[in-house]
Design a protein around this motif. Sequence first.
Motif, PDB file in Angstrom:
ATOM      1  N   HIS A  91       0.786  -1.289  -0.044  1.00  0.00           N
ATOM      2  CA  HIS A  91      -0.104  -0.072  -0.015  1.00  0.00           C
ATOM      3  C   HIS A  91       0.940   1.226  -0.053  1.00  0.00           C
ATOM      4  CE1 HIS A  91      -3.291   2.605   0.970  1.00  0.00           C
ATOM      5  NE2 HIS A  91      -2.740   3.138   1.899  1.00  0.00           N
ATOM      6  N   LEU A  92       1.920   1.285   0.717  1.00  0.00           N
ATOM      7  CA  LEU A  92       2.704   2.306   0.937  1.00  0.00           C
ATOM      8  C   LEU A  92       3.534   2.523  -0.581  1.00  0.00           C
ATOM      9  CD1 LEU A  92       3.420   3.824   3.984  1.00  0.00           C
ATOM     10  CD2 LEU A  92       5.876   3.102   2.940  1.00  0.00           C
ATOM     11  N   ALA A  93       3.881   1.545  -1.208  1.00  0.00           N
ATOM     12  CA  ALA A  93       4.581   1.711  -2.357  1.00  0.00           C
ATOM     13  C   ALA A  93       3.479   2.260  -3.348  1.00  0.00           C
ATOM     14  CB  ALA A  93       5.066   0.164  -2.798  1.00  0.00           C
ATOM     15  N   TYR A  94       2.250   1.624  -3.455  1.00  0.00           N
ATOM     16  CA  TYR A  94       1.059   2.033  -4.267  1.00  0.00           C
ATOM     17  C   TYR A  94       0.879   3.621  -4.007  1.00  0.00           C
ATOM     18  CZ  TYR A  94      -3.393   2.530  -6.243  1.00  0.00           C
ATOM     19  OH  TYR A  94      -4.674   3.037  -6.826  1.00  0.00           O
ATOM     20  N   VAL A  95       0.939   4.199  -2.772  1.00  0.00           N
ATOM     21  CA  VAL A  95       1.213   5.597  -2.543  1.00  0.00           C
ATOM     22  C   VAL A  95       2.114   6.289  -3.103  1.00  0.00           C
ATOM     23  CG1 VAL A  95       0.684   7.307  -0.761  1.00  0.00           C
ATOM     24  CG2 VAL A  95      -0.646   5.216  -0.467  1.00  0.00           C
ATOM     25  N   LYS A  96       3.232   5.851  -2.866  1.00  0.00           N
ATOM     26  CA  LYS A  96       4.396   6.552  -3.118  1.00  0.00           C
ATOM     27  C   LYS A  96       4.350   6.666  -5.104  1.00  0.00           C
ATOM     28  CE  LYS A  96       8.036   5.939   0.328  1.00  0.00           C
ATOM     29  NZ  LYS A  96       8.985   5.133   0.640  1.00  0.00           N
ATOM     30  N   GLU A  97       3.849   5.431  -5.571  1.00  0.00           N
ATOM     31  CA  GLU A  97       3.682   5.471  -7.153  1.00  0.00           C
ATOM     32  C   GLU A  97       2.764   6.412  -7.515  1.00  0.00           C
ATOM     33  OE1 GLU A  97       2.661   1.934  -9.246  1.00  0.00           O
ATOM     34  OE2 GLU A  97       4.282   0.814  -7.924  1.00  0.00           O
ATOM     35  N   ARG A  98       1.756   6.649  -6.765  1.00  0.00           N
ATOM     36  CA  ARG A  98       0.789   7.667  -7.157  1.00  0.00           C
ATOM     37  C   ARG A  98       1.366   9.070  -7.146  1.00  0.00           C
ATOM     38  NH1 ARG A  98      -4.617   7.137  -4.366  1.00  0.00           N
ATOM     39  NH2 ARG A  98      -5.127   8.988  -5.590  1.00  0.00           N
ATOM     40  N   ARG A  99       1.772   9.282  -5.911  1.00  0.00           N
ATOM     41  CA  ARG A  99       2.621  10.636  -5.851  1.00  0.00           C
ATOM     42  C   ARG A  99       4.039  10.689  -6.578  1.00  0.00           C
ATOM     43  NH1 ARG A  99       1.182  13.149   0.222  1.00  0.00           N
ATOM     44  NH2 ARG A  99      -1.013  13.391   0.024  1.00  0.00           N
ATOM     45  N   SER A 100       3.984  10.550  -8.006  1.00  0.00           N
ATOM     46  CA  SER A 100       5.120  10.820  -8.499  1.00  0.00           C
ATOM     47  C   SER A 100       5.703  12.004  -8.234  1.00  0.00           C
ATOM     48  CB  SER A 100       5.111  10.562  -9.903  1.00  0.00           C
ATOM     49  OG  SER A 100       4.178  11.219 -10.514  1.00  0.00           O
ATOM     50  N   ASP A 101       6.855  12.395  -8.849  1.00  0.00           N
ATOM     51  CA  ASP A 101       7.679  13.594  -8.729  1.00  0.00           C
ATOM     52  C   ASP A 101       6.858  14.491  -9.663  1.00  0.00           C
ATOM     53  OD1 ASP A 101      11.002  12.791  -8.216  1.00  0.00           O
ATOM     54  OD2 ASP A 101       9.348  12.736  -6.782  1.00  0.00           O
ATOM     55  N   ALA A 102       6.530  14.274 -10.841  1.00  0.00           N
ATOM     56  CA  ALA A 102       5.932  15.099 -11.839  1.00  0.00           C
ATOM     57  C   ALA A 102       4.632  15.379 -11.125  1.00  0.00           C
ATOM     58  CB  ALA A 102       5.334  14.177 -12.922  1.00  0.00           C
ATOM     59  N   GLU A 103       3.719  14.566 -10.119  1.00  0.00           N
ATOM     60  CA  GLU A 103       2.420  14.856  -9.828  1.00  0.00           C
ATOM     61  C   GLU A 103       2.727  16.085  -8.855  1.00  0.00           C
ATOM     62  OE1 GLU A 103      -1.412  12.889  -8.251  1.00  0.00           O
ATOM     63  OE2 GLU A 103       0.021  11.739  -9.309  1.00  0.00           O
ATOM     64  N   GLY A 104       3.782  15.662  -7.995  1.00  0.00           N
ATOM     65  CA  GLY A 104       4.144  16.655  -6.749  1.00  0.00           C
ATOM     66  C   GLY A 104       4.405  18.047  -7.453  1.00  0.00           C
ATOM     67  N   GLU A 105       4.975  18.277  -8.482  1.00  0.00           N
ATOM     68  CA  GLU A 105       5.281  19.577  -8.937  1.00  0.00           C
ATOM     69  C   GLU A 105       4.081  20.285  -9.465  1.00  0.00           C
ATOM     70  OE1 GLU A 105       8.620  19.379 -12.105  1.00  0.00           O
ATOM     71  OE2 GLU A 105       9.851  18.172 -10.617  1.00  0.00           O
ATOM     72  N   LEU A 106       2.982  19.253 -10.192  1.00  0.00           N
ATOM     73  CA  LEU A 106       1.814  19.750 -10.527  1.00  0.00           C
ATOM     74  C   LEU A 106       1.226  20.134  -9.518  1.00  0.00           C
ATOM     75  CD1 LEU A 106       0.726  19.119 -13.845  1.00  0.00           C
ATOM     76  CD2 LEU A 106      -1.165  18.248 -12.473  1.00  0.00           C
ATOM     77  N   ILE A 107       1.181  19.566  -8.357  1.00  0.00           N
ATOM     78  CA  ILE A 107       0.362  20.310  -7.143  1.00  0.00           C
ATOM     79  C   ILE A 107       1.051  21.352  -6.784  1.00  0.00           C
ATOM     80  CG2 ILE A 107      -0.180  19.686  -4.698  1.00  0.00           C
ATOM     81  CD1 ILE A 107      -0.467  16.721  -5.688  1.00  0.00           C
ATOM     82  N   LEU A 108       2.259  21.419  -6.823  1.00  0.00           N
ATOM     83  CA  LEU A 108       3.089  22.867  -6.159  1.00  0.00           C
ATOM     84  C   LEU A 108       2.464  23.985  -7.179  1.00  0.00           C
ATOM     85  CD1 LEU A 108       4.999  23.163  -3.875  1.00  0.00           C
ATOM     86  CD2 LEU A 108       6.763  23.584  -5.681  1.00  0.00           C
ATOM     87  N   ALA A 109       2.520  23.776  -8.494  1.00  0.00           N
ATOM     88  CA  ALA A 109       2.349  24.663  -9.486  1.00  0.00           C
ATOM     89  C   ALA A 109       1.003  25.187  -9.405  1.00  0.00           C
ATOM     90  CB  ALA A 109       2.484  24.224 -10.842  1.00  0.00           C
ATOM     91  N   GLU A 110       0.062  24.250  -9.132  1.00  0.00           N
ATOM     92  CA  GLU A 110      -1.511  24.719  -8.694  1.00  0.00           C
ATOM     93  C   GLU A 110      -1.581  25.625  -7.372  1.00  0.00           C
ATOM     94  OE1 GLU A 110      -4.218  21.460  -8.682  1.00  0.00           O
ATOM     95  OE2 GLU A 110      -3.725  21.078 -11.002  1.00  0.00           O
ATOM     96  N   ALA A 111      -0.986  25.098  -6.373  1.00  0.00           N
ATOM     97  CA  ALA A 111      -1.006  25.943  -5.198  1.00  0.00           C
ATOM     98  C   ALA A 111      -0.356  27.267  -5.444  1.00  0.00           C
ATOM     99  CB  ALA A 111      -0.254  24.959  -4.224  1.00  0.00           C
ATOM    100  N   LEU A 112       0.648  27.396  -6.139  1.00  0.00           N
ATOM    101  CA  LEU A 112       1.480  28.558  -6.529  1.00  0.00           C
ATOM    102  C   LEU A 112       0.462  29.373  -7.205  1.00  0.00           C
ATOM    103  CD1 LEU A 112       5.013  27.857  -7.133  1.00  0.00           C
ATOM    104  CD2 LEU A 112       4.165  29.139  -5.359  1.00  0.00           C
ATOM    105  N   ALA A 113      -0.272  29.060  -8.271  1.00  0.00           N
ATOM    106  CA  ALA A 113      -1.144  29.871  -9.063  1.00  0.00           C
ATOM    107  C   ALA A 113      -2.270  30.444  -8.245  1.00  0.00           C
ATOM    108  CB  ALA A 113      -1.479  28.739 -10.132  1.00  0.00           C
ATOM    109  N   ARG A 114      -2.905  29.598  -7.261  1.00  0.00           N
ATOM    110  CA  ARG A 114      -3.840  29.855  -6.386  1.00  0.00           C
ATOM    111  C   ARG A 114      -3.339  30.901  -5.517  1.00  0.00           C
ATOM    112  NH1 ARG A 114      -5.963  24.433  -4.019  1.00  0.00           N
ATOM    113  NH2 ARG A 114      -5.999  23.322  -5.979  1.00  0.00           N
ATOM    114  N   LEU A 115      -2.387  30.840  -5.070  1.00  0.00           N
ATOM    115  CA  LEU A 115      -1.701  31.823  -4.194  1.00  0.00           C
ATOM    116  C   LEU A 115      -1.504  33.337  -5.023  1.00  0.00           C
ATOM    117  CD1 LEU A 115       1.078  30.567  -1.902  1.00  0.00           C
ATOM    118  CD2 LEU A 115      -0.355  32.248  -1.347  1.00  0.00           C
ATOM    119  N   ARG A 116      -1.137  33.253  -6.251  1.00  0.00           N
ATOM    120  CA  ARG A 116      -1.021  34.291  -7.102  1.00  0.00           C
ATOM    121  C   ARG A 116      -2.168  35.021  -7.434  1.00  0.00           C
ATOM    122  NH1 ARG A 116       3.380  31.541 -10.679  1.00  0.00           N
ATOM    123  NH2 ARG A 116       5.154  31.780  -9.180  1.00  0.00           N
TER     124      ARG A 116
END
Length: 113
Positions: free
Chosen positions: A83-108
């Motif tokens: 399950h942990l590996a599954y969660v890690k797979e889902r939260r790939s680096d690319a997805e993490g960057e996407l979430i970060l970009a969205e959060a930054l966009a919302r902040l702006r």
Amino acid sequence: MASGSAIRGTRVGSGPMSLAERGQPAPRHRVHYWCANGHETEAAFSAEVLEPETWDCPRCGLPAGQDREHPPDRQRTEPYKTHLAYVKERRSDAEGELILAEALARLRQRRAG
Ligand SMILES: [Zn+2]
């Protein structure tokens, strides 16, 4: 009476000293652990330390418990790891960057509005 008080005097004075001179090792308690493969591990803990419920088997790395008849089940840990590996797979680096970009966009957007 004089001799009695003399004995009492030496007891008080030499009691703690003689203990130290003996150089007794710190009190320890030994705990036995068994893993699912039947490996027995003996671990010694100092008296003031509470022994952990489980101990990693030094031979195979499986968790070992104090109950010989019911060692920790290795199968119980596998679904959790998967399950942990599954969660890690889902939260790939690319997805993490996407979430970060969205959060930054919302902040702006908030700052702009
Ligand atoms: Zn083992």
